[in-house]
Design a protein around this motif. Structure first.
Motif, PDB file in Angstrom:
ATOM      1  N   ASP A 192       0.889  -1.169   0.000  1.00 45.32           N
ATOM      2  CA  ASP A 192       0.000   0.000   0.000  1.00 45.32           C
ATOM      3  C   ASP A 192       0.924   1.216   0.000  1.00 45.32           C
ATOM      4  OD1 ASP A 192      -1.569   2.176   0.679  1.00 45.32           O
ATOM      5  OD2 ASP A 192      -2.871   1.018   2.035  1.00 45.32           O
ATOM      6  N   TYR A 193       1.193   1.721  -1.207  1.00 45.71           N
ATOM      7  CA  TYR A 193       2.209   2.763  -1.340  1.00 45.71           C
ATOM      8  C   TYR A 193       1.818   4.054  -0.622  1.00 45.71           C
ATOM      9  CZ  TYR A 193       4.681  -0.185  -4.662  1.00 45.71           C
ATOM     10  OH  TYR A 193       5.379  -1.217  -5.227  1.00 45.71           O
ATOM     11  N   LEU A 194       0.528   4.416  -0.737  1.00 40.08           N
ATOM     12  CA  LEU A 194       0.106   5.696  -0.138  1.00 40.08           C
ATOM     13  C   LEU A 194       0.290   5.688   1.371  1.00 40.08           C
ATOM     14  CD1 LEU A 194      -3.082   6.914  -2.004  1.00 40.08           C
ATOM     15  CD2 LEU A 194      -0.813   8.022  -1.808  1.00 40.08           C
ATOM     16  N   GLU A 195      -0.230   4.607   1.973  1.00 44.97           N
ATOM     17  CA  GLU A 195      -0.144   4.506   3.426  1.00 44.97           C
ATOM     18  C   GLU A 195       1.326   4.400   3.872  1.00 44.97           C
ATOM     19  OE1 GLU A 195      -2.342   5.013   5.641  1.00 44.97           O
ATOM     20  OE2 GLU A 195      -1.116   4.413   7.369  1.00 44.97           O
ATOM     21  N   SER A 196       2.100   3.625   3.118  1.00 46.62           N
ATOM     22  CA  SER A 196       3.515   3.459   3.468  1.00 46.62           C
ATOM     23  C   SER A 196       4.241   4.799   3.384  1.00 46.62           C
ATOM     24  CB  SER A 196       4.195   2.466   2.534  1.00 46.62           C
ATOM     25  OG  SER A 196       3.574   1.216   2.614  1.00 46.62           O
ATOM     26  N   GLU A 197       3.910   5.571   2.349  1.00 43.08           N
ATOM     27  CA  GLU A 197       4.586   6.866   2.184  1.00 43.08           C
ATOM     28  C   GLU A 197       4.281   7.778   3.371  1.00 43.08           C
ATOM     29  OE1 GLU A 197       4.280   8.335  -1.768  1.00 43.08           O
ATOM     30  OE2 GLU A 197       5.251  10.234  -1.268  1.00 43.08           O
ATOM     31  N   LYS A 198       2.997   7.757   3.788  1.00 40.19           N
ATOM     32  CA  LYS A 198       2.610   8.586   4.948  1.00 40.19           C
ATOM     33  C   LYS A 198       3.409   8.177   6.171  1.00 40.19           C
ATOM     34  CE  LYS A 198      -2.186   9.321   3.890  1.00 40.19           C
ATOM     35  NZ  LYS A 198      -3.399   8.574   4.138  1.00 40.19           N
ATOM     36  N   ARG A 199       3.471   6.870   6.408  1.00 33.24           N
ATOM     37  CA  ARG A 199       4.168   6.392   7.614  1.00 33.24           C
ATOM     38  C   ARG A 199       5.666   6.699   7.536  1.00 33.24           C
ATOM     39  NH1 ARG A 199       1.320   0.840   9.752  1.00 33.24           N
ATOM     40  NH2 ARG A 199      -0.825   1.529   9.392  1.00 33.24           N
ATOM     41  N   LEU A 200       6.193   6.602   6.318  1.00 30.57           N
ATOM     42  CA  LEU A 200       7.624   6.887   6.161  1.00 30.57           C
ATOM     43  C   LEU A 200       7.903   8.356   6.489  1.00 30.57           C
ATOM     44  CD1 LEU A 200      10.323   5.619   5.329  1.00 30.57           C
ATOM     45  CD2 LEU A 200       9.845   6.247   2.970  1.00 30.57           C
ATOM     46  N   GLU A 201       7.031   9.246   6.015  1.00 33.23           N
ATOM     47  CA  GLU A 201       7.209  10.675   6.330  1.00 33.23           C
ATOM     48  C   GLU A 201       7.191  10.899   7.824  1.00 33.23           C
ATOM     49  OE1 GLU A 201       5.062  13.717   4.226  1.00 33.23           O
ATOM     50  OE2 GLU A 201       5.045  12.467   2.416  1.00 33.23           O
ATOM     51  N   LYS A 202       6.270  10.222   8.503  1.00 33.08           N
ATOM     52  CA  LYS A 202       6.201  10.353   9.967  1.00 33.08           C
ATOM     53  C   LYS A 202       7.495   9.857  10.603  1.00 33.08           C
ATOM     54  CE  LYS A 202       1.319   9.898  10.743  1.00 33.08           C
ATOM     55  NZ  LYS A 202       0.370   8.804  10.840  1.00 33.08           N
ATOM     56  N   TRP A 203       7.964   8.732  10.085  1.00 32.14           N
ATOM     57  CA  TRP A 203       9.191   8.142  10.648  1.00 32.14           C
ATOM     58  C   TRP A 203      10.345   9.136  10.519  1.00 32.14           C
ATOM     59  CZ3 TRP A 203      14.189   6.805   9.820  1.00 32.14           C
ATOM     60  CH2 TRP A 203      14.761   5.813  10.644  1.00 32.14           C
ATOM     61  N   PHE A 204      10.449   9.739   9.313  1.00 28.71           N
ATOM     62  CA  PHE A 204      11.526  10.705   9.079  1.00 28.71           C
ATOM     63  C   PHE A 204      11.388  11.927   9.971  1.00 28.71           C
ATOM     64  CE2 PHE A 204      12.587   8.580   5.043  1.00 28.71           C
ATOM     65  CZ  PHE A 204      13.972   8.555   5.200  1.00 28.71           C
ATOM     66  N   ALA A 205      10.164  12.346  10.205  1.00 27.27           N
ATOM     67  CA  ALA A 205       9.957  13.513  11.063  1.00 27.27           C
ATOM     68  C   ALA A 205      10.529  13.233  12.460  1.00 27.27           C
ATOM     69  CB  ALA A 205       8.467  13.849  11.139  1.00 27.27           C
ATOM     70  N   ARG A 206      10.383  11.987  12.880  1.00 24.62           N
ATOM     71  CA  ARG A 206      10.918  11.626  14.200  1.00 24.62           C
ATOM     72  C   ARG A 206      12.441  11.451  14.173  1.00 24.62           C
ATOM     73  NH1 ARG A 206       6.878   7.645  14.066  1.00 24.62           N
ATOM     74  NH2 ARG A 206       8.454   5.998  13.979  1.00 24.62           N
ATOM     75  N   GLN A 207      12.952  10.875  13.077  1.00 20.22           N
ATOM     76  CA  GLN A 207      14.384  10.538  13.027  1.00 20.22           C
ATOM     77  C   GLN A 207      15.004  10.983  11.710  1.00 20.22           C
ATOM     78  OE1 GLN A 207      13.267   6.433  14.348  1.00 20.22           O
ATOM     79  NE2 GLN A 207      15.428   6.345  14.718  1.00 20.22           N
ATOM     80  N   PRO A 208      15.317  12.239  11.583  1.00 21.99           N
ATOM     81  CA  PRO A 208      15.846  12.713  10.305  1.00 21.99           C
ATOM     82  C   PRO A 208      17.310  12.299  10.083  1.00 21.99           C
ATOM     83  CG  PRO A 208      15.700  14.522  11.871  1.00 21.99           C
ATOM     84  CD  PRO A 208      15.257  13.304  12.605  1.00 21.99           C
ATOM     85  N   ALA A 209      17.533  11.020   9.777  1.00 20.14           N
ATOM     86  CA  ALA A 209      18.910  10.541   9.591  1.00 20.14           C
ATOM     87  C   ALA A 209      19.273  10.508   8.105  1.00 20.14           C
ATOM     88  CB  ALA A 209      19.041   9.140  10.166  1.00 20.14           C
ATOM     89  N   GLU A 210      20.558  10.523   7.841  1.00 18.48           N
ATOM     90  CA  GLU A 210      21.000  10.456   6.441  1.00 18.48           C
ATOM     91  C   GLU A 210      21.539   9.080   6.068  1.00 18.48           C
ATOM     92  OE1 GLU A 210      23.388  13.951   5.644  1.00 18.48           O
ATOM     93  OE2 GLU A 210      21.505  14.876   4.971  1.00 18.48           O
ATOM     94  N   SER A 237      11.267   2.997  -4.320  1.00 10.50           N
ATOM     95  CA  SER A 237      10.246   3.778  -5.018  1.00 10.50           C
ATOM     96  C   SER A 237       9.632   4.820  -4.084  1.00 10.50           C
ATOM     97  CB  SER A 237       9.185   2.858  -5.628  1.00 10.50           C
ATOM     98  OG  SER A 237       8.277   2.446  -4.629  1.00 10.50           O
ATOM     99  N   LEU A 238       9.515   4.501  -2.786  1.00 12.96           N
ATOM    100  CA  LEU A 238       8.937   5.475  -1.848  1.00 12.96           C
ATOM    101  C   LEU A 238       9.822   6.711  -1.725  1.00 12.96           C
ATOM    102  CD1 LEU A 238       7.657   3.172   1.060  1.00 12.96           C
ATOM    103  CD2 LEU A 238       6.288   4.344  -0.683  1.00 12.96           C
ATOM    104  N   VAL A 239      11.135   6.500  -1.714  1.00 10.89           N
ATOM    105  CA  VAL A 239      12.030   7.659  -1.565  1.00 10.89           C
ATOM    106  C   VAL A 239      12.485   8.187  -2.922  1.00 10.89           C
ATOM    107  CG1 VAL A 239      12.838   6.902   0.711  1.00 10.89           C
ATOM    108  CG2 VAL A 239      14.144   6.279  -1.328  1.00 10.89           C
ATOM    109  N   LYS A 240      11.943   7.630  -4.008  1.00 12.79           N
ATOM    110  CA  LYS A 240      12.355   8.000  -5.374  1.00 12.79           C
ATOM    111  C   LYS A 240      13.877   7.975  -5.465  1.00 12.79           C
ATOM    112  CE  LYS A 240       7.996   9.241  -6.180  1.00 12.79           C
ATOM    113  NZ  LYS A 240       7.477   8.805  -4.865  1.00 12.79           N
ATOM    114  N   ALA A 241      14.420   6.848  -5.118  1.00 13.56           N
ATOM    115  CA  ALA A 241      15.881   6.709  -5.038  1.00 13.56           C
ATOM    116  C   ALA A 241      16.549   6.976  -6.380  1.00 13.56           C
ATOM    117  CB  ALA A 241      16.230   5.285  -4.585  1.00 13.56           C
ATOM    118  N   GLY A 242      17.797   7.386  -6.325  1.00 16.24           N
ATOM    119  CA  GLY A 242      18.574   7.546  -7.551  1.00 16.24           C
ATOM    120  C   GLY A 242      18.946   6.185  -8.119  1.00 16.24           C
TER     121      GLY A 242
END
Ligand SMILES: NC(=O)c1ccc[n+]([C@@H]2O[C@H](COP(=O)([O-])OP(=O)(O)OC[C@H]3O[C@@H](n4cnc5c(N)ncnc54)[C@H](O)[C@@H]3O)[C@@H](O)[C@H]2O)c1
Ligand SMILES: N[C@@H](CCO)C(=O)O
Ligand code: NA
Length: 921
Positions: A258-276, A309-314
């Motif tokens: 479920d790409y939409l839901e996964s993308e939302k959760r990923l954004e939340k995850w990043f908001a909590r842990q902005p790692a590189e 695909s979620l992060v539109k990787a290079g």
């Protein structure tokens, strides 16, 4: 925040620039042809790899399985600076996604190597998906199974899992990191213990329970790797992908992300842990209701693709233990090369054909955003790998870009449903395939010619009995009424598939494929080429499959034209030929791309056989020490059964009639024949005609230039005249090297018998010199040329003056004849003196008279200024009088007997064959 554009210029373009030159042959000069694996690998190494200084293991392997070590020699190392300068990696703030499988995470040392690879990736943002350490997933499933079956040993099995991770952590980490990891590991293991106890009591685990337990393998490996990276001072987080990846189970052991839901959760995850730099667990995910689940077996590649695909990787790099995708199974085709690029669709096709590339579902998520996937070998970091991507627009149009790879499937049967009652009757196909579906068989390819009189399809061998029975039941009425004539099964079939983008729409691809198969004498049973443009499939006999694969691969990939050679009769000519082959083999390989392998040598008493090629420096010793009793049938079987060499040739260097009597059968088997032996072409006319008819109707070749004039171009000259429409009127000449030598050197003062001995010593005579002196050898040559010119003559039609005295014709051996010959010297002295007195010389000539359709062989006298009187040594002279060469005949002159020139003539026939088979000319 990660909706970024795809890298430009297209990543594949840079990758493709380093592609090896390959493709169909006769095009450029030899120096441009052929794949030099070393050069090829180095070019791409420089264009790509920057990890060269890292440890590279010699772990063998390919996407097809084990590959012998020397096939995958590590490439020449390139300095890190050099490689980094040209490194081709996503730049800027694009995410670089990596995936490391269980083997890559197998030990603490390997986890450290993975950390080093990640640290060297110059991308700013890196997301690394990892599998559990090798074997851990199986160990975890085993725990659950034990607990379910109430086997208490799950406790010790869990301890083993704990020990394994603790040991790895102790190797990798120290201080506070180690303490933190171990305390988490402890906590997890005691949780698991409780859970497994519950499973044990219930005697059952739900799927989500089991998925939850098993997923710990990924959690621990991700934690270990993230600590290992942090150790170097680089900030790094680990991600439990169950918090992010949401999938819907679809039954049949598959899930839909479920790409939409996964993308939302990923954004939340990043908001909590902005790692590189993030280490994410592969394989595991959650349902929309937050129930733990997995992406099913081998799901880590899928995880990487979804996250990519979620992060539109290079780029998504899949690290494994093979150098990339091969152009064919390297266990079957040793010249197989690693492909630099594959389109997404080509990768699908290859994975279907067992090339274990990537599961097609792994490709779908990244394909949507044109994200390239690169398959690389973590144990051979200097290998550039294979990039799977959308093919750049400029890469098409020529054959070399069209066919990427070949694959095979064995153990199939063809089912052929045939009859006149099918044409124009809608529903027949549906009825056929309905019946096939009802027995649960999988149809692998289908072919129906447009006449609609037959439908044929391939199914796995093990399913064919049920399919055939179902069709007989389904079509009982049609069969008995004659609307269908048969439901036929052809067993032991294989599929050979050529895979490549734009293949089907490029002229010449299928012609080249079928030509290569025809030249290897391989019969094609069925053909399918859809409109998809990615695949041409042919069905062949399973026993021909490897030969077919090799023949096709060598044709498209310019690997060497290999020719398996069997030498019969290592006498004077045979052994001289073997010497010439030995001396020239390396040059042929290097300059002409021809790989000649002598797979067997047989004399009349003993023979030696080899599967890979006899060492030509030592064949004589082998024929003495390692030989077995000669057996021509076994010899021929040995040559024809070797699947690794699609092209086979028998070279008959005997003067034996019985050997020559086999040519027809050999040609029928697809074995080419080359010979200096005159027996077949001068034997019974009907057999000769049968042989030539077969030769003309098949793709198998029969060459015999050395039968007339040894290495002199006599047959080829005659053919050239005939084929270009000239009309032959007369062929006249001195055809015997032996008799030429004798009469050139026999003056009244010398004994005739001495000169004959000299000719024998010099290797000009036939094994029995009486064949020369009786005129039989010349008569045979006259017959060969007469038949070649279209006359239908038998040997007995040629009047011959024999030079063997009546009394010596009955000698039982050549030696006896030679011993008795001096008693006739006086007669010869007289004949010579008479000629001399008339200002003439004796010459033994043969004539093919096309006007009167006859031949003659006789001793004639010529004036001393006649061209025939001017010869020396073993010279032959042959004059062709034709419509075009009427006033002055076309003359070919030169030594027409002797070991070197004869063997040279045979050798040049072998090379002619190689060029017919596709070697450069
Ligand atoms: N010598 C020349 O200048 C010359 C020129 C043109 C053509 N040829 C032809 O070349 C052929 C070979 O001539 P050569 O001078 O090398 O003869 P040779 O007698 O030296 O060699 C023939 C070899 O064949 C072997 N042999 C015979 N029968 C066999 C069988 N059934 N199976 C396996 N091996 C067998 C013999 O043992 C011998 O080793 C002949 O057909 C000859 O007509 C010779
Ligand atoms: N014995 C043969 C050899 C060439 O066929 C000759 O003397 O011409
Ligand atoms: Na010749």
């Amino acid at each position: 925040m990660w909706s970024l554009a795809v890298a430009s210029p297209h990543p594949a373009a840079a990758f493709a620039a380093a592609r090896p030159r390959r493709g169909p042959r006769p095009a450029a000069a030899p120096s441009h042809r052929g794949v030099n694996p070393q050069r090829w690998r180095c070019e791409k190494t420089q264009a790509w790899s920057f990890w060269s200084s890292l440890w590279a293991s010699d772990l063998p392997g390919g996407l097809y399985g084990d590959v012998s070590k020397n096939m995958l020699k590590p490439a020449a190392a390139v300095s890190v600076e050099q490689a980094e300068a040209s490194a081709h990696l996503p730049k800027g703030d694009m995410w670089s996604v990596h995936k490391f499988g269980g083997t890559c995470m197998g030990t603490s040392q390997r986890i450290q190597n993975v950390a080093d690879i990640i640290l060297r990736d110059p991308s700013e943002r890196k997301l690394v998906v990892v599998s559990a350490m090798s074997k851990v997933t199986d160990m975890m499933y085993n725990l659950v199974n034990k607990a379910q079956s109430r086997d208490d040993s799950y406790i010790t099995a869990l301890d083993e899992v704990f020990e394994k991770h603790m040991a790895a952590a102790k190797d990798l980490l120290g201080g506070e990191d180690l303490a933190r990891f171990l305390s988490q590991l402890h906590a997890d293991v005691s949780n698991l213990k409780a859970m497994l106890r519950a499973i044990c009591i219930a005697g059952h685990a739900t799927e989500s329970f089991s998925d939850f337990v098993v997923g710990h393998g990924e959690i621990w490996s991700a934690q270990l790797l993230s600590f290992a990276i942090k150790k170097s001072g680089t900030p790094c987080s680990w991600m439990d992908t169950r918090e992010v990846l949401v999938v819907n189970p679809t039954g049949s052991n598959q899930v839909d992300p479920d790409y939409l839901e996964s993308e939302k959760r990923l954004e939340k995850w990043f908001a909590r842990q902005p790692a590189e730099t993030i280490i994410a667990t592969g394989f595991i995910a959650s349902t929309p209701e937050n129930i733990p689940t997995t992406l099913k077996r081998d799901g880590s590649d899928f995880s990487a693709a979804i996250i990519g695909s979620l992060v539109k990787a290079g780029q998504v790099t899949i690290w494994t233990d093979v150098d990339g995708v091969f152009s064919a199974d390297p266990r079957k085709v040793s010249e197989a090369v690693i492909l630099s690029t594959l389109s997404y669709q080509e990768a699908w096709e290859m994975s279907y054909f067992g090339a274990n590339v990537l599961h097609p579902r792994t490709i779908i998520p990244v394909m949507k955003y044109n994200i390239p996937i690169v398959i690389r070998n973590m144990f051979n970091i200097s290998a550039p790998g294979t990039m799977i991507c959308q093919q750049p627009a400029n890469e098409s149009g020529d054959l070399e870009a069209c066919v990427k790879a070949f694959a095979t499937i064995d153990k199939l049967s063809l089912v052929n449903v045939e009859g006149t009652g099918m044409a124009g009757v809608p529903g027949t196909a549906s009825a056929i395939f309905g019946a096939v579906k009802d027995v649960g068989a999988n149809v692998i390819m289908i072919s129906q010619a447009s006449s609609e009189h037959s439908v044929c399809f391939a199914v796995p061998e093990k399913e064919v009995a049920a399919v055939s029975a179902a069709l007989h039941v389904r079509f009982r009425e049609a069969l008995s009424a004659g609307r269908l004539s048969k439901v036929e099964v052809i067993h032991n079939c294989s599929i050979l598939a050529a895979v490549g983008l734009k293949m089907a729409s490029t002229p010449g691809v299928s012609a080249t494929l079928f030509d290569a198969l025809a030249k290897a004498n391989i019969n094609v049973r069925a053909i399918a080429q859809g409109c998809s443009e990615y695949n041409i499939t042919v069905v062949l006999k399973q026993e021909d499959c490897v030969r077919a694969l090799r023949a096709a691969h060598s044709r498209f990939f310019l690997s060497k034209t290999t020719l398996a050679v069997g030498i019969i009769g290592p006498g004077l000519i045979g052994r001289t030929l073997l010497n010439q082959l030995k001396d020239q083999a390396a040059v042929l390989k290097e300059n002409m791309n021809i790989d000649l392998r002598v797979m067997g040598i047989t004399g009349s008493r003993t023979m030696v056989l080899s599967d890979t090629g006899i060492d030509l420096a030592h064949w004589k010793e082998q024929l003495q020490t390692e030989a077995e009793p000669a057996n021509l049938d076994k010899f021929v079987d040995h040559l024809s059964e070797n699947q690794l060499f699609p092209n086979r040739v028998l070279v008959d260097c005997t003067a034996d009639t019985s050997v020559a009597s086999h040519y027809y059968d050999w040609l029928k088997k697809g074995i080419h024949v080359i010979t200096p032996n005159k027996k077949a072409n001068s034997g019974p006319l009907d057999k000769y005609l049968k042989l030539r008819t077969l030769q003309r109707a098949s793709y198998t070749h029969y060459f015999y230039e050395a039968t007339v004039g040894a290495g002199l171009p006599i047959i080829s000259t005659l053919r050239g005249l005939l084929e270009t429409g000239d009309k032959i009127l007369r062929i006249e000449g001195i055809f015997s090297g032996t008799l030429s030598y004798i009469f050139n050197n026999f003056e009244g003062t010398r004994a005739f018998s001495d000169v004959v001995s000299e000719a024998k010593e010099a290797g000009y005579t036939e094994p029995d010199p009486r064949d020369d002196l009786s005129g039989t050898d010349v008569a045979r040559k006259v017959i060969i040329l007469a038949r070649e010119s279209g006359l239908k003559l038998e040997l007995s039609d040629i009047p011959v003056r024999s030079l063997v005295p009546e009394a010596l014709r009955s000698c039982s051996t050549a030696d006896e004849y030679m011993q008795k010959l001096p008693s006739f010297d006086q007669d010869w002295a007289r004949e010579s003196k008479d000629a001399e007195a008339a200002g003439e010389v004796l010459r033994y000539v043969g004539v093919v008279d096309l006007v009167n359709k006859e031949g003659q062989v006789e001793l004639r006298r010529y004036k001393k200024d006649h061209p025939f009187a001017q010869l020396s040594g073993s010279d032959n002279i042959i004059a062709f009088t034709t419509s075009r060469y009427k006033e002055q005949p076309l003359i070919v002159r030169g030594p027409g007997a002797g070991a070197e020139v004869t063997a040279g003539g045979v050798f040049s026939d072998i090379l002619r064959l190689a060029s017919y088979l596709g070697a450069p000319s």
